[in-house]
Design an enzyme around this catalytic site. Structure first.
Site, PDB file in Angstrom:
ATOM      1  N   ALA B   7       0.856  -1.203   0.000  1.00 57.04           N
ATOM      2  CA  ALA B   7       0.000   0.000   0.000  1.00 57.04           C
ATOM      3  C   ALA B   7       0.883   1.241   0.000  1.00 57.04           C
ATOM      4  CB  ALA B   7      -0.891   0.056   1.237  1.00 57.04           C
ATOM      5  N   THR B   8       0.253   2.362  -0.327  1.00 54.86           N
ATOM      6  CA  THR B   8       0.880   3.647  -0.037  1.00 54.86           C
ATOM      7  C   THR B   8      -0.217   4.555   0.468  1.00 54.86           C
ATOM      8  OG1 THR B   8       2.380   3.382  -1.906  1.00 54.86           O
ATOM      9  CG2 THR B   8       2.202   5.564  -0.952  1.00 54.86           C
ATOM     10  N   ALA B   9       0.037   5.247   1.598  1.00 52.90           N
ATOM     11  CA  ALA B   9      -0.924   6.235   2.086  1.00 52.90           C
ATOM     12  C   ALA B   9      -0.144   7.457   2.548  1.00 52.90           C
ATOM     13  CB  ALA B   9      -1.744   5.664   3.248  1.00 52.90           C
ATOM     14  N   SER B 177       1.527  -0.797  -5.313  1.00 50.42           N
ATOM     15  CA  SER B 177       0.551   0.295  -5.249  1.00 50.42           C
ATOM     16  C   SER B 177      -0.003   0.560  -6.636  1.00 50.42           C
ATOM     17  CB  SER B 177       1.219   1.568  -4.732  1.00 50.42           C
ATOM     18  OG  SER B 177       1.799   1.329  -3.483  1.00 50.42           O
TER      19      SER B 177
END
Lengths: 217, 202
Positions: B7-9, B177
């Site tokens: 993921a990327t946040a 991602s």
């Protein structure tokens, strides 16, 4: 050929090779389709290092002669060396014998090189496609086995790509239909394989022509 | 560090707003299982979270914190501040220290006095307040862009653009991602707090 004399280090080395193989051969999708009149090779354009996208526009299909091309999957360095060796060897054979080497002879030549490096392999999975007297497609693995195929897919995206081809392949596809099929196969793989993406290259090799296409994603 | 599904946040804070953004891919090794997973959650009308890590744990954490906040409001009769909610989540994560949730968390919201807050947590509940943060497998790629463009006085629309660009850049260079961006904006103006959810394709 030199035979190894220490069995233990050999086993350890093979285990390291296995790990390297899985990592290197993973990130790509390449596809080959052979019909009655031409051979098509297609590949994505992503190069990865672990989870990092190291290059977004890498070319995985290399032209070997004016009637033969090869898709390269695996370690880029190994693939580049082999492609150059093959292309130079074929030119040498043509100059000395005045006969164009068949695609199968090129595949067998690669097979000898790869197999002689059996205990420290070139980490590559190659598709050799071309047209000598008929369209040809060969799958060459990193230990040197050669098999002739009607259609084939390699790399981490290959299970997804092969599903699309299994459904759409016929021996009498037109060129446009076949290009579309190869493109759809690689496209589906780029959607569902994280290690494939960034575009699709396609090459069509027919009786007297070789045509390149490139699609951005 | 990768906990399985990638993921990327990112989170960016201004004087009176917080922007949270994340992408939408869930990938088992190389195989993309979903292209429409939600990693940004609106928890209350003044608080949201964004997560990165193992997808199941991300969903569990979102449910847990929503329940805890409701419970507090009902039993105590007063809403929990963003600072307290973040601390509560941190203690819950720490209580699972020997069998942790495999997810990093960003908590963003606006307090009753209009002040914006952003907190970043590791999987075992370390709590750090910050002006901007990036978490997940694409964090190191996203943070570069934010680091070079951020300033505390930037207007909301610029911060939103920066958050989207940061996630986009991570999508370009991180295989785990991809597949779209979800955005949550919590904004306080003239005494009223508004929370807005958005989705864009990439």
């Amino acid at each position: 050929m030199i035979l190894p004399n220490n069995i233990n280090s050999n086993i350890a080395r093979e285990q390291v090779q296995k790990l390297l193989l899985q990592k290197a051969l993973h990130g790509t999708t390449t596809v080959g389709i052979r019909t009655k009149n031409f051979t098509i090779l297609a590949a994505d354009r992503r190069a990865t290092s672990g989870y990092y996208i190291a290059h977004k526009k890498i070319r995985k299909i290399v032209q070997i002669t004016d009637y033969m091309a090869m898709t390269t999957a695996g370690l880029v360095a190994d693939a580049q060396i082999l492609a150059e060796w093959l292309s130079n060897h074929l030119r040498y054979k043509y100059y000395t014998t005045k006969m164009k080497p068949s695609v199968r002879s090129a595949a067998e030549y690669l097979s000898i090189i790869l197999h002689s490096a059996r205990f420290y392999p070139y980490i590559v999975q190659l598709l050799l496609g071309g047209y000598d007297t008929a369209p040809r497609l060969f799958n060459i693995d990193w230990f040197g086995s050669v098999t002739e195929e009607e259609y084939v897919a390699t790399g981490s995206g290959s299970p997804i790509a092969i599903g699309v081809i299994e459904d759409g392949y016929r021996e009498n596809l037109t060129e446009d239909e076949a290009v579309e099929l190869a493109k759809r196969a690689v496209y589906a793989a780029t959607k569902r394989d994280s290690f494939s993406g960034n575009g699709i290259d396609v090459v069509v090799i027919g009786e007297d022509y070789i045509k390149w296409y490139s699609f951005n994603l | 560090m990768s906990y399985g599904t990638g993921a990327t946040a990112v989170g960016i804070k201004g004087r009176n707003y917080v922007v949270l953004a994340a992408e939408r891919r869930v990938s088992y090794g190389g195989f993309v299982v979903s292209r429409s997973a939600k990693k940004v959650y609106k928890i209350t009308d003044y608080l949201g979270i964004a997560l990165a890590g193992l997808f199941a744990d991300m969903q569990a954490i979102a449910k847990v914190i929503a329940a805890e906040l409701s419970y507090h409001e009902i039993t105590v009769g007063r809403r929990l501040s963003v600072k307290a909610a973040a601390k509560l989540l941190a203690t819950i994560l720490y209580s699972y220290k020997y069998f942790p949730f495999l997810s990093e968390v960003l908590v963003g919201g606006v307090e009753e006095d209009g002040r914006a807050r952003l907190y970043v947590m590791d999987p075992v509940g370390s709590l750090i307040e910050d002006d901007y943060a990036a978490i997940g497998t694409g964090a190191s790629i996203a943070i570069g862009l934010i680091e070079s463009n951020y300033n505390i006085d930037m207007p909301l629309d610029k911060a939103k653009e920066l958050a989207i660009s940061a996630v986009k850049v991570a999508i370009e260079r991180d295989v785990m991602s991809g597949d779209g961006i979800d955005i949550l904006i919590i904004h306080s103006e003239n005494g009223t707090t508004r929370i807005k959810e958005e989705s864009i394709r990439v």
